[in-house]
Design an enzyme around this catalytic site. Sequence first.
Site, PDB file in Angstrom:
ATOM      1  N   SER A 116       0.893  -1.262   0.167  1.00 61.80           N
ATOM      2  CA  SER A 116      -0.220   0.050   0.190  1.00 61.80           C
ATOM      3  C   SER A 116       0.990   1.122  -0.058  1.00 61.80           C
ATOM      4  O   SER A 116       1.931   0.997   0.193  1.00 61.80           O
ATOM      5  CB  SER A 116      -0.734  -0.001   1.348  1.00 61.80           C
ATOM      6  OG  SER A 116      -1.671   1.283   1.334  1.00 61.80           O
TER       7      SER A 116
ATOM      8  N   TYR B  48      -1.589  -0.920  10.240  1.00 67.74           N
ATOM      9  CA  TYR B  48      -1.729  -1.018   8.784  1.00 67.74           C
ATOM     10  C   TYR B  48      -0.252  -0.643   8.070  1.00 67.74           C
ATOM     11  O   TYR B  48       0.292  -1.156   7.204  1.00 67.74           O
ATOM     12  CB  TYR B  48      -2.763  -0.191   8.377  1.00 67.74           C
ATOM     13  CG  TYR B  48      -3.151  -0.386   6.485  1.00 67.74           C
ATOM     14  CD1 TYR B  48      -3.640  -1.646   6.219  1.00 67.74           C
ATOM     15  CD2 TYR B  48      -2.961   0.254   5.572  1.00 67.74           C
ATOM     16  CE1 TYR B  48      -4.111  -2.132   4.865  1.00 67.74           C
ATOM     17  CE2 TYR B  48      -3.045   0.165   4.363  1.00 67.74           C
ATOM     18  CZ  TYR B  48      -3.726  -1.221   4.029  1.00 67.74           C
ATOM     19  OH  TYR B  48      -4.044  -1.518   2.841  1.00 67.74           O
TER      20      TYR B  48
ATOM     21  N   LYS C 117       2.231  -3.204   6.099  1.00 62.22           N
ATOM     22  CA  LYS C 117       2.618  -2.817   4.942  1.00 62.22           C
ATOM     23  C   LYS C 117       3.872  -2.330   4.716  1.00 62.22           C
ATOM     24  O   LYS C 117       4.476  -2.673   3.562  1.00 62.22           O
ATOM     25  CB  LYS C 117       1.568  -1.924   4.347  1.00 62.22           C
ATOM     26  CG  LYS C 117       0.064  -2.423   4.173  1.00 62.22           C
ATOM     27  CD  LYS C 117       0.055  -3.585   3.349  1.00 62.22           C
ATOM     28  CE  LYS C 117      -1.374  -3.955   3.273  1.00 62.22           C
ATOM     29  NZ  LYS C 117      -1.820  -5.119   2.420  1.00 62.22           N
TER      30      LYS C 117
END
Length: 281
Positions: A143, A156, A160
């Site tokens: 991402s 997150y 990532k």
Amino acid sequence: MSSEQGRVAVITGAASGIGRGLAEYAAGLGMRLVLSDVDEPRLLALCAELQGRGAEAHACVADVGDPAQVECLRDFTVARCGGVDLLFNNAGVMQTGHCWEIGHAQWQRMLRVNLDGVINGIRSFVPLLLAQGRPAHVINTASLAGLLSSPLMAPYNVTKQAVVALSETLHYELSQLQASVSVSVLCPGPVASEIMASDQVEGVAGAQLNQLLDASIRQGMTPLRLAELVFAAIAEKRFWILPHKLFKPALQRRVQSVLEESNPVFQFVAADEPGASHVAG
């Protein structure tokens, strides 16, 4: 005839969002598909839909956080299709909130799906890809959060960025072996999906960010358009796949901050898609 005709693609997290877009696009190229997800009803519905269009699509329900289930996915693929040409380690979930308020179980869930899922995919499939002795490609979905950190998204960001580091390491290792297996890391900005539905919101701030991100993501790039860009990058054997170009200045600012050893400053960044925005460091 497409150059991808008859090649085999394995896609995790295939039942929705980016995974579904990859599956639909690959089916349009004439690829043979092995699709995996934990959401069995949606996975079976997608396979039935693609089969109705004339595609060869096989469903294999698997939790990518479980090494044994990913090994079963590999064995299932070999049994049905004889081998693998493209491996998309794509499954992912979201979690928002202040990093000190997010519970241990939520942290472990994010690590299990977003990071362990990619690790398990690599450990299970790369030996097979190497043994096949023919060109193959691994695509890991990270991402922009893999390159830029944002507040209230610690799990997150962490998972990532780890996927980016893992992908780069795998690229170096395969290059040292002069292997015919290539690697790409996909770092998209907002892509229209329901990933926020997986969020287990922590705190008021997390709930507010959830609403902002959900609106941004739903207005993002379509999964099919993203898939088109991904397959173009695969054809060129590009490692970095950055579909949202307007984020590059933010990446440059981050690198400059590191080189200057200056404190990072957070700011919102406008996304490429009309009406969409995203958070970035």
